[in-house]
Design a protein around this motif. Structure first.
Motif, PDB file in Angstrom:
ATOM      1  N   LEU A 318      39.782  33.007  42.387  1.00 53.05           N
ATOM      2  CA  LEU A 318      39.392  34.417  42.370  1.00 53.05           C
ATOM      3  C   LEU A 318      40.226  35.136  41.319  1.00 53.05           C
ATOM      4  O   LEU A 318      41.461  35.101  41.357  1.00 53.05           O
ATOM      5  CB  LEU A 318      39.620  35.039  43.748  1.00 53.05           C
ATOM      6  CG  LEU A 318      39.283  36.523  43.895  1.00 53.05           C
ATOM      7  CD1 LEU A 318      37.791  36.760  43.720  1.00 53.05           C
ATOM      8  CD2 LEU A 318      39.738  37.045  45.263  1.00 53.05           C
ATOM      9  N   ILE A 319      39.552  35.795  40.355  1.00 55.78           N
ATOM     10  CA  ILE A 319      40.285  36.456  39.271  1.00 55.78           C
ATOM     11  C   ILE A 319      40.113  37.975  39.287  1.00 55.78           C
ATOM     12  O   ILE A 319      40.745  38.669  38.494  1.00 55.78           O
ATOM     13  CB  ILE A 319      39.861  35.903  37.895  1.00 55.78           C
ATOM     14  CG1 ILE A 319      38.366  36.124  37.656  1.00 55.78           C
ATOM     15  CG2 ILE A 319      40.217  34.437  37.780  1.00 55.78           C
ATOM     16  CD1 ILE A 319      37.915  35.670  36.269  1.00 55.78           C
ATOM     17  N   GLY A 320      39.275  38.491  40.186  1.00 58.42           N
ATOM     18  CA  GLY A 320      39.120  39.932  40.276  1.00 58.42           C
ATOM     19  C   GLY A 320      37.885  40.322  41.049  1.00 58.42           C
ATOM     20  O   GLY A 320      37.138  39.457  41.526  1.00 58.42           O
ATOM     21  N   TRP A 321      37.662  41.615  41.165  1.00 57.12           N
ATOM     22  CA  TRP A 321      36.469  42.097  41.854  1.00 57.12           C
ATOM     23  C   TRP A 321      36.173  43.538  41.453  1.00 57.12           C
ATOM     24  O   TRP A 321      37.055  44.262  41.015  1.00 57.12           O
ATOM     25  CB  TRP A 321      36.618  41.958  43.367  1.00 57.12           C
ATOM     26  CG  TRP A 321      37.614  42.827  44.070  1.00 57.12           C
ATOM     27  CD1 TRP A 321      37.365  43.956  44.791  1.00 57.12           C
ATOM     28  CD2 TRP A 321      39.042  42.612  44.175  1.00 57.12           C
ATOM     29  NE1 TRP A 321      38.526  44.473  45.331  1.00 57.12           N
ATOM     30  CE2 TRP A 321      39.566  43.665  44.972  1.00 57.12           C
ATOM     31  CE3 TRP A 321      39.913  41.655  43.678  1.00 57.12           C
ATOM     32  CZ2 TRP A 321      40.919  43.774  45.263  1.00 57.12           C
ATOM     33  CZ3 TRP A 321      41.268  41.759  43.974  1.00 57.12           C
ATOM     34  CH2 TRP A 321      41.751  42.808  44.746  1.00 57.12           C
ATOM     35  N   ASN A 322      34.911  43.908  41.566  1.00 51.78           N
ATOM     36  CA  ASN A 322      34.450  45.278  41.360  1.00 51.78           C
ATOM     37  C   ASN A 322      33.884  45.802  42.666  1.00 51.78           C
ATOM     38  O   ASN A 322      33.111  45.095  43.334  1.00 51.78           O
ATOM     39  CB  ASN A 322      33.352  45.358  40.295  1.00 51.78           C
ATOM     40  CG  ASN A 322      33.878  45.190  38.883  1.00 51.78           C
ATOM     41  OD1 ASN A 322      35.061  44.917  38.673  1.00 51.78           O
ATOM     42  ND2 ASN A 322      32.997  45.334  37.902  1.00 51.78           N
ATOM     43  N   THR A 323      34.212  47.033  43.004  1.00 55.03           N
ATOM     44  CA  THR A 323      33.683  47.651  44.222  1.00 55.03           C
ATOM     45  C   THR A 323      33.046  48.990  43.886  1.00 55.03           C
ATOM     46  O   THR A 323      33.689  49.855  43.277  1.00 55.03           O
ATOM     47  CB  THR A 323      34.791  47.861  45.267  1.00 55.03           C
ATOM     48  OG1 THR A 323      35.323  46.591  45.666  1.00 55.03           O
ATOM     49  CG2 THR A 323      34.235  48.566  46.508  1.00 55.03           C
ATOM     50  N   CYS A 332      35.252  50.578  41.073  1.00 51.65           N
ATOM     51  CA  CYS A 332      36.675  50.295  40.943  1.00 51.65           C
ATOM     52  C   CYS A 332      36.784  48.850  40.460  1.00 51.65           C
ATOM     53  O   CYS A 332      36.366  47.927  41.169  1.00 51.65           O
ATOM     54  CB  CYS A 332      37.382  50.471  42.289  1.00 51.65           C
ATOM     55  SG  CYS A 332      39.135  50.040  42.239  1.00 51.65           S
ATOM     56  N   GLU A 333      37.304  48.662  39.257  1.00 45.85           N
ATOM     57  CA  GLU A 333      37.412  47.338  38.649  1.00 45.85           C
ATOM     58  C   GLU A 333      38.847  46.838  38.797  1.00 45.85           C
ATOM     59  O   GLU A 333      39.769  47.423  38.238  1.00 45.85           O
ATOM     60  CB  GLU A 333      37.019  47.390  37.176  1.00 45.85           C
ATOM     61  CG  GLU A 333      35.635  47.979  36.939  1.00 45.85           C
ATOM     62  CD  GLU A 333      35.357  48.229  35.459  1.00 45.85           C
ATOM     63  OE1 GLU A 333      36.097  47.688  34.612  1.00 45.85           O
ATOM     64  OE2 GLU A 333      34.412  48.980  35.162  1.00 45.85           O
ATOM     65  N   ILE A 334      39.014  45.765  39.560  1.00 42.88           N
ATOM     66  CA  ILE A 334      40.352  45.227  39.828  1.00 42.88           C
ATOM     67  C   ILE A 334      40.438  43.814  39.264  1.00 42.88           C
ATOM     68  O   ILE A 334      39.561  42.977  39.520  1.00 42.88           O
ATOM     69  CB  ILE A 334      40.648  45.211  41.337  1.00 42.88           C
ATOM     70  CG1 ILE A 334      40.558  46.628  41.906  1.00 42.88           C
ATOM     71  CG2 ILE A 334      42.020  44.609  41.605  1.00 42.88           C
ATOM     72  CD1 ILE A 334      40.781  46.698  43.404  1.00 42.88           C
TER      73      ILE A 334
END
Length: 382
Positions: A318-323, A332-334
């Protein structure tokens, strides 16, 4: 294809037209589209789309037809002789209900009309058939076979239901999918990668994370079943969770950092069980121009999260996520920069947060306390 989804075409949320000088300009645009939020306006000249030069309306449509909904595509436009480049997220062309096969009512039996005597109707004998028709459904030579009646998606579903017993477990019916079983296999493949982070199944209680931002501002983040709260310096940002509670952009300008962190906790503790919808989307370039990633989608109330797993390196981490806290908003881009060890479990210890193309903050997590607890009742979830 691998997700088993019935894939929709995409739209920019804007239409284009050709001017007398041959330039392609925006003719109309939806104000709630991502293209509008990125600054595109009526009469702007479309220079390139998807890194392809645009010289006609037809060419624009051909390029648009390549991409599915949800992808972020580079767009270059010109206004007042100034070139501007933005990344725009494509919208769905149809509503989900429009993609589902519709039930076809059976053909009604003809009703007798006044003065219609059945005894006076001409009868067809067993050997009498319309000109050219052969017995037992055979077709005359040179005529193509008759297609099976009904929607093609319905035919596929009927064929799956008639599969041999030993293969029936490999078909799972779900609206919007030809076969959801394949989707479930990819869900399991990706969520299994989270096992390397540790066993979070008993850590369903309150989480407390603390550290400093890249601007040396101290923060503490509390994740509980009934709410999420962030103390950033001396400024508190609360978000209540529960049935009917609105999901808002907290802290303002982050795109919804609090609900995004809540979704991460749900994923680690419960995998997909606590979301109302959980599915494998497929693969796409990260942020429209980065490495290829596999995407898991989780939805709960109005919020939707896309979890991105590395595909090119082969480890599937897992390298990130957008909500998106609400539809038609900037997410929200993490992105995960590093992982740290916290009491035998791995968690991100450096997170970069952006929204709407603007950096919000980088959070350096220095401590994490993960309490045990029971999951919230379904009526209490948000």
């Amino acid at each position: 294809m691998k997700s088993g989804r019935i894939v929709d075409h995409a739209t920019l949320g804007a239409t284009v037209a050709t001017e007398r000088d041959g330039t392609v300009v925006v003719g109309a645009i939806l104000e709630h589209s991502d293209a509008y939020r990125r600054g595109l306006r009526i009469d702007d000249e479309v220079v390139t789309f998807g890194r392809r030069p645009i010289g006609s309306v037809n060419q624009f449509k051909n390029v648009l037809g390549i991409y599915p909904k949800g992808w972020s595509i580079p767009l270059v436009y010109r206004r007042d002789n100034e070139r501007r480049e933005v990344m725009v997220r494509l919208r769905a062309l149809h509503r989900e209900s429009e993609l589902r096969p519709k039930e076809r009512p059976g053909r009604p039996m003809p009703q007798p009309q006044p003065g219609d005597d059945p005894e006076e109707r001409p009868r067809r004998g067993r050997g009498d058939r319309p000109d050219g028709e052969k017995p037992d459904g055979e077709q005359p030579e040179g005529r193509p076979p008759r297609p099976a009646p009904g929607n093609p998606i319905e035919r596929v579903l009927r064929q799956a239901q008639a599969a041999p017993e030993k293969y029936k477990h490999m078909h799972v019916a779900k609206a919007g999918y030809a076969n959801f079983w394949f989707n479930q296999q990819h869900q399991e493949r990706l969520t299994k990668q989270l096992d390397a982070w540790g066993d979070f199944s008993k850590a369903a209680g309150v989480w407390q994370l603390a550290g400093k931002t890249d601007r040396a501002v101290e923060f503490s983040l509390k994740l509980a079943d009934d709410g999420v709260g962030l103390l950033l310096g001396d400024k508190p940002f609360p978000l209540k969770l529960g049935a009917g509670a609105p999901v808002t952009d907290e802290p303002p300008g982050s795109g919804g950092l609090l609900i995004a962190m809540h979704h991460l906790k749900l994923l680690l503790v419960h995998r997909g069980e606590e979301f109302t919808e959980y599915e494998y989307l497929g693969s796409e370039p990260l942020d429209g121009r980065g490495p290829l990633v596999d995407v898991l989608v989780a939805r709960l109330a109005t919020a939707e999260t896309h979890f991105y797993f590395d595909k090119e390196e082969g480890d599937g981490k897992l390298i990130g996520w957008n909500t998106w806290h609400m539809p038609d908003t900037d997410p929200c881009e993490i992105r995960i920069a590093n992982l740290g060890d916290f009491d035998g479990k791995k968690l991100p210890n450096e997170l970069t947060v952006r929204s709407g193309g603007i950096d919000y903050a980088t959070f350096h997590i220095e401590s994490a306390q993960l309490a045990e607890g029971k999951p919230a009742a379904p009526a209490e979830r948000n």
